[in-house]
Motif scaffolding. Structure first.
Motif, PDB file in Angstrom:
ATOM      1  N   ASP A 124      -6.795   0.400   4.872  1.00  0.00           N
ATOM      2  CA  ASP A 124      -6.129   1.914   4.824  1.00  0.00           C
ATOM      3  C   ASP A 124      -6.950   2.527   5.992  1.00  0.00           C
ATOM      4  O   ASP A 124      -5.983   3.382   6.545  1.00  0.00           O
TER       5      ASP A 124
ATOM      6  N   TYR B 235       7.491  10.241  -4.824  1.00  0.00           N
ATOM      7  CA  TYR B 235       6.615  11.279  -4.368  1.00  0.00           C
ATOM      8  C   TYR B 235       7.307  12.333  -3.314  1.00  0.00           C
ATOM      9  O   TYR B 235       6.623  12.792  -2.612  1.00  0.00           O
TER      10      TYR B 235
ATOM     11  N   ARG C  95       3.212   1.659  -3.057  1.00  0.00           N
ATOM     12  CA  ARG C  95       2.533   1.840  -4.283  1.00  0.00           C
ATOM     13  C   ARG C  95       2.098   3.644  -4.438  1.00  0.00           C
ATOM     14  O   ARG C  95       2.135   4.294  -5.261  1.00  0.00           O
ATOM     15  N   ASP C  96       1.569   3.879  -3.164  1.00  0.00           N
ATOM     16  CA  ASP C  96       1.038   5.200  -3.126  1.00  0.00           C
ATOM     17  C   ASP C  96       1.412   6.246  -2.428  1.00  0.00           C
ATOM     18  O   ASP C  96       1.427   7.444  -2.946  1.00  0.00           O
ATOM     19  N   ASN C  97       2.956   6.125  -1.917  1.00  0.00           N
ATOM     20  CA  ASN C  97       3.365   7.223  -1.050  1.00  0.00           C
ATOM     21  C   ASN C  97       4.984   7.354  -1.082  1.00  0.00           C
ATOM     22  O   ASN C  97       5.478   8.233  -1.448  1.00  0.00           O
TER      23      ASN C  97
ATOM     24  N   THR D 207       5.032   0.852  -9.664  1.00  0.00           N
ATOM     25  CA  THR D 207       3.693   1.150  -9.985  1.00  0.00           C
ATOM     26  C   THR D 207       2.835  -0.219 -10.166  1.00  0.00           C
ATOM     27  O   THR D 207       1.728   0.115 -10.298  1.00  0.00           O
TER      28      THR D 207
ATOM     29  N   ARG E 268      -1.398  -3.522  -3.836  1.00  0.00           N
ATOM     30  CA  ARG E 268      -1.736  -3.064  -2.765  1.00  0.00           C
ATOM     31  C   ARG E 268      -2.011  -3.815  -1.535  1.00  0.00           C
ATOM     32  O   ARG E 268      -1.512  -3.800  -0.257  1.00  0.00           O
TER      33      ARG E 268
ATOM     34  N   LEU F 160       0.859  -1.362   0.067  1.00  0.00           N
ATOM     35  CA  LEU F 160       0.160  -0.072  -0.057  1.00  0.00           C
ATOM     36  C   LEU F 160       0.961   1.271   0.156  1.00  0.00           C
ATOM     37  O   LEU F 160       0.683   1.983  -0.657  1.00  0.00           O
ATOM     38  N   GLU F 161       1.894   1.269   0.663  1.00  0.00           N
ATOM     39  CA  GLU F 161       2.862   2.472   0.902  1.00  0.00           C
ATOM     40  C   GLU F 161       3.470   2.633  -0.135  1.00  0.00           C
ATOM     41  O   GLU F 161       4.072   3.706  -0.555  1.00  0.00           O
TER      42      GLU F 161
END
Length: 608
Positions: free
Chosen positions: A443, A287, A126-128, A352, A356, A123-124
């Motif tokens: 999440d 990011y 991929r997104d942050n 990418t 997640r 999760l982290e």
């Protein structure tokens, strides 16, 4: 010149921890009365024995004194003897002392590995954070190690089931301990529910690319709460049932499962590096550094299991030897393992393309090793299962000590005479966790859990400094004033640095000023004489390491999103309402009476 107070030796602790009942000695009337009771009882007096809750008139009278009682409890502090001896009597039976340092090392490994690396890494990343998730784990691991030092010093000197709740109650007072207690229970519920949801995702990934295939979607529910997960409820309930059977049985089961998990982790790391591509590490900060810090605050969840091991201190045979080896040794190893696993994942698959919910299983499938995803999923499932097993033990012991202090009904503090486990406390946490696991997504749970955990770890560092520098009726007013000013400067500068980072302030001037104040505050503490010197095991480099722990935990809290703050303050508001209506009156009654037993007998006579 004042001579610093030395912490109790192991023999002193053993004298305090003499079993509540001794067959060779005569028992008091209270002991005879306690052991004549059935464990399975559910009367009002078992839940609310305090005078304030005997009837409606008594409660109205107590409620009219709420302001006075709040003031009393905000200033009230517990003591080592109260936590080690007096409160244990509320459980009526002793927990069994059956754990050694070997048990604690494997409990530390089993509780930590699987509690986050297989759940929030994908999760982290991929997104942050992207590939910088490796640094997120390193930063969180360093901060967690500082917290481990604080926990270890307390647990060696005060080997009780309450863990951080008891430690904060002794050093920072009842009110702060209650806020911590609420967050501890929130952490317990969110952590258990999050693990159960992740277990369900990994289980589904073994035969489907859709991790939600076993969940039931309800369109009328809000996003994040609309995927019902019955598998999570079932596995969570089963893990807690095993934990209720006995501490040694759970420890042995964890040891076997953890040995299997460690072998599979070695396989994951080796194969991951064999199929790695350095090009997948570009860009390393997709990011920006802010994303790395935000991820560090969330992946802190991966290290939270160690506090559950600290809760087993009451059941440890030789706390002064076993706890430092078990906590510090296991956490140092786990930190290295986490960084290697995160690096293997991000080098194996472009960030990418990381899944997640089940990152490692899907990653092996993407590199053509479909069979390996079953091995990875098996490791993840075993890791999460052991985390749930140990978590259920630790959470129940947190709850037990909170109930012993009457912040929740003391009925939950009762220990079963045969199993030596707090069955009622386990059932309480299990029931709430199952309800949350049924509805809440991962999440939602991870952000709430991280805030509560970081907040408690920050308070633990503050409590360690208070314990070293302040002793009631001994520390001079002048020394106390100097210490309080220095502590305020350390906390204030930590918040200031975090605020600058959160506001995305550029340049070095603000951070230099903030860091300078932090340094001055910490250095100022060095000029104040320490009032306690740990004799068995102590945190090194005091006050620097605890002050650094405060800074890092505050900074990681500030890196969480606004929604985490919102959820934290809403939950804290609910806790305060409960405290005003119930908690403050129960704890006030207990603090201002030698025993609530006469009221218990009076209530039974009246009802008879």
């Amino acid at each position: 010149m004042k001579i610093p107070i030395q912490a109790p030796t192991e023999s002193d602790i053993n004298n305090l921890l003499t079993p509540l009942t001794n067959p060779s000695s005569s028992t008091t009337g209270m002991d005879d009365h306690q052991h004549s009771k059935s464990y399975w009882r559910f009367s009002k007096q078992d839940f609310y024995p305090e005078p304030s809750f005997q009837n409606l008139t008594a409660y109205r009278s107590a409620f009219s004194q709420t302001i006075h009682r709040l003031r009393d409890r905000c200033l009230g502090r517990s003591s080592d003897v109260t936590e080690l001896v007096e409160l244990k009597k509320q459980s009526e039976n002793d927990m069994h002392k059956c754990l050694t340092w070997i048990d604690l090392i494997w409990l530390g490994f089993g509780s930590v590995v699987g509690s986050g690396i297989f759940t929030v890494t994908g999760l982290e990343a991929r997104d942050n954070a992207g590939p910088s998730i490796v640094l997120s784990y390193a930063l969180s691991g360093l901060s967690a190690l500082f917290s481990v030092f604080c926990y270890t010093e307390f647990a060696v000197e005060i080997p009780i089931a309450g863990g951080s709740f008891s430690f904060l109650r002794i050093e920072l007072g009842d009110f702060v301990a209650f806020i911590a207690a609420g967050n501890i229970l929130l952490e317990a519920v969110a952590g258990a529910a999050g693990l159960a949801r992740s277990f369900s995702s990994y289980f589904a990934s073994m035969f489907s690319s859709n991790p939600d295939i076993l969940r039931i979607k309800v369109d009328s529910f809000a996003e994040g709460f609309n995927l019902l997960d019955p598998i999570a409820v079932v596995i969570l309930f089963m893990a807690n049932m095993v934990a209720m059977r006995g501490t040694k049985l759970t420890s042995f089961s964890n040891m076997i499962l953890s040995m299997i998990t460690s072998l599979i982790i070695v396989f994951i790391i080796i194969v991951g590096f064999m199929h790695s591509k350095t090009s997948n590490l570009q860009p390393f900060f997709p990011y920006g550094p802010g994303g790395m810090f935000k991820a560090a605050a969330v992946v802190y969840w991966s290290y939270t299991g160690f506090d559950m091991v600290a809760n087993m201190a009451e059941e440890t045979r030789k706390p002064s030897k076993d706890i430092p080896l078990g906590l510090v040794g296991s956490m140092s190893t786990v930190g290295v393992v986490y960084c290697l696993m995160a690096l293997a994942l991000t080098m194996m698959v472009k960030f990418t393309e990381i899944d997640r919910d089940a990152p490692y299983s899907v990653a092996f499938e993407k590199i053509g090793m479909k069979w390996a995803k079953y091995v990875v999923s098996l490791c993840a499932l075993k890791g999460m299962l052991t985390s749930m097993l140990i978590g259920s033990m630790g959470q129940a012991r947190y709850t037990t000590q909170i109930a012993r202090a009457h912040m929740i009904p003391p009925w939950f503090a009762l220990v079963h005479p045969k199993t030596g486990t707090p069955i009622y406390a386990t059932l309480l946490v299990t029931t709430i966790s199952c309800i949350v696991a049924l509805f809440s997504s991962l999440d939602v749970l991870s952000s709430v859990l991280s805030f509560s955990t970081l907040f408690i770890f920050m308070l633990m560092a503050v409590a360690l400094l208070v314990r070293r520098y302040y002793v009631k009726d001994r520390t001079s007013t002048h020394d106390m004033a100097k210490f309080m000013v220095c502590l305020a400067v350390v906390i204030g500068s930590s918040i200031g640095i975090t605020a600058l980072w959160g506001a995305n302030v550029k340049g070095w001037i603000g951070y230099t000023v903030g860091g300078g104040f932090w340094f001055v505050g910490t250095f100022g503490m060095m000029l104040v004489q320490q009032q306690r010197v740990p004799k068995v095991w102590g945190v090194p480099l005091v006050p620097w390491l605890p002050a650094l722990s405060i800074l890092m935990n505050v900074f990681l809290i500030g890196s969480l999103g606004a929604i985490a703050f919102k959820r934290f303050f809403i939950c804290s508001g609910v806790m305060l309402v409960y405290y005003v209506l119930v908690g403050v009156h129960a704890t006030y009654d207990v603090a201002h009476q030698e025993s609530i037993e006469p009221n218990l007998e009076k209530g039974k006579t009246a009802s008879g």
